[in-house]
Motif scaffolding. Sequence first.
Motif, mmCIF file in Angstrom:
data_model
loop_
_atom_site.group_PDB
_atom_site.id
_atom_site.type_symbol
_atom_site.label_atom_id
_atom_site.label_comp_id
_atom_site.label_asym_id
_atom_site.label_seq_id
_atom_site.Cartn_x
_atom_site.Cartn_y
_atom_site.Cartn_z
ATOM 1 N N ALA A 191 0.687 -1.399 -0.031
ATOM 2 C CA ALA A 191 -0.125 0.047 -0.011
ATOM 3 C C ALA A 191 0.905 1.354 0.100
ATOM 4 O O ALA A 191 0.440 2.406 -0.714
ATOM 5 C CB ALA A 191 -0.987 -0.088 1.243
ATOM 6 N N VAL A 192 2.052 1.235 0.591
ATOM 7 C CA VAL A 192 2.873 2.470 0.868
ATOM 8 C C VAL A 192 3.277 3.122 -0.673
ATOM 9 O O VAL A 192 3.578 4.185 -0.856
ATOM 10 C CB VAL A 192 3.956 2.068 1.660
ATOM 11 C CG1 VAL A 192 5.154 1.525 0.718
ATOM 12 C CG2 VAL A 192 4.716 3.331 1.996
ATOM 13 N N ASN A 193 3.111 2.178 -1.750
ATOM 14 C CA ASN A 193 3.380 2.541 -3.214
ATOM 15 C C ASN A 193 2.328 3.157 -3.732
ATOM 16 O O ASN A 193 2.431 3.627 -4.900
ATOM 17 C CB ASN A 193 4.050 1.324 -3.907
ATOM 18 C CG ASN A 193 5.302 0.599 -3.276
ATOM 19 O OD1 ASN A 193 6.013 1.426 -2.982
ATOM 20 N ND2 ASN A 193 5.291 -0.554 -2.986
ATOM 21 N N TYR A 194 1.197 3.311 -3.327
ATOM 22 C CA TYR A 194 -0.087 3.890 -3.996
ATOM 23 C C TYR A 194 -0.705 5.099 -3.099
ATOM 24 O O TYR A 194 -0.324 5.118 -1.991
ATOM 25 C CB TYR A 194 -0.907 2.797 -4.013
ATOM 26 C CG TYR A 194 -0.532 1.536 -4.754
ATOM 27 C CD1 TYR A 194 -0.945 1.607 -6.145
ATOM 28 C CD2 TYR A 194 0.257 0.662 -4.290
ATOM 29 C CE1 TYR A 194 -0.360 0.553 -7.078
ATOM 30 C CE2 TYR A 194 0.785 -0.257 -5.251
ATOM 31 C CZ TYR A 194 0.561 -0.283 -6.489
ATOM 32 O OH TYR A 194 0.824 -1.304 -7.352
ATOM 33 N N ASN A 195 -1.119 5.906 -3.811
ATOM 34 C CA ASN A 195 -1.618 7.315 -3.176
ATOM 35 C C ASN A 195 -3.244 7.028 -3.017
ATOM 36 O O ASN A 195 -3.734 8.271 -2.276
ATOM 37 C CB ASN A 195 -1.363 8.397 -3.996
ATOM 38 C CG ASN A 195 -0.021 8.462 -4.174
ATOM 39 O OD1 ASN A 195 0.909 8.608 -3.114
ATOM 40 N ND2 ASN A 195 0.393 8.971 -5.242
ATOM 41 N N SER A 196 -3.905 6.144 -3.335
ATOM 42 C CA SER A 196 -5.299 5.902 -3.043
ATOM 43 C C SER A 196 -5.594 4.537 -2.843
ATOM 44 O O SER A 196 -4.743 3.509 -2.922
ATOM 45 C CB SER A 196 -6.268 6.443 -4.379
ATOM 46 O OG SER A 196 -5.892 5.362 -5.107
ATOM 47 N N LYS A 197 -6.641 4.262 -1.934
ATOM 48 C CA LYS A 197 -7.129 2.995 -1.588
ATOM 49 C C LYS A 197 -7.784 2.150 -2.932
ATOM 50 O O LYS A 197 -7.357 1.149 -3.018
ATOM 51 C CB LYS A 197 -8.539 2.994 -0.757
ATOM 52 C CG LYS A 197 -9.020 1.705 0.037
ATOM 53 C CD LYS A 197 -10.216 1.961 0.809
ATOM 54 C CE LYS A 197 -11.016 0.702 1.068
ATOM 55 N NZ LYS A 197 -11.889 1.038 2.127
#
Length: 273
Positions: free
Chosen positions: A102-108
Amino acid sequence: MAKITATEVNNLRKSTGAGMMDCKNALVEAEGDFDKAIEILRKKGQKVAAKRADRDSSEGAVIAYVNDANNEGVIISLNCETDFVAKNDAFVALATQFASTAVNYNSKEGFLNADFGGITVSEKLIEQTGVIGEKLEIGSFEKVSGEFVGSYIHAGNKIATLTVLSANVEGADAVAKDVAMQAAAMNPIALNEEGVDASVIEKEIEIAKDQLRQEGKPEAMLDNIAKGKIKRFFKDNTLVNQDFIKDSKLSVAQYVKTIGDVTVTDFKRVALV
């Protein structure tokens, strides 16, 4: 009927996390075809997920994760139905693996569509619903970035926090963690005065004035006294103005200044209670 070996069953178990008997039965049904067995287990997960879609998934594990550069962090909650599952080591490990993705993405949404071992995160949730037998879903998703990001996960994985400092200096790691612990323990409603919604301030002023009227204070004095109470409200409820829990002689802002010209620029707190 294809002969199914213990090694094949174990390999399928490692790949999917499913129980030994489920893996053996899937391999038997697939006549030894490993990929087909995986599909069988995933379809089982889809069926279980459909049956449990209306269940309440208020339990789970909250995980904070910071990247190696310490400039991005994320908090996710992996939700389930029971505390029994939430406390399972394998469940917490899965939540941690999810957070590291998840830390590599800016949205759920982007995270749920991300690759996770050859399938998407959403598909993995469905697969594990079949394995565990409970509804699983990603609840919270909070992302921060900045010069230095610190984190804290409270024992039991029910509360996690992230804090962002304005500079990556010597001592930033310890200070960021201390401030993250502060946020976990004291549950501030905002970073500072500017972050408090105007409606909240108006409500607090009215409450203060009502209390003062009941105490018999003159109407002409209410505004000034209420302003003093609001200052106290900010001190108690905004992160940088709170007394630092490890040294009440300092505010959090003053404590952060002990490592240099540094400020707290952001924080996130997620709790399952």
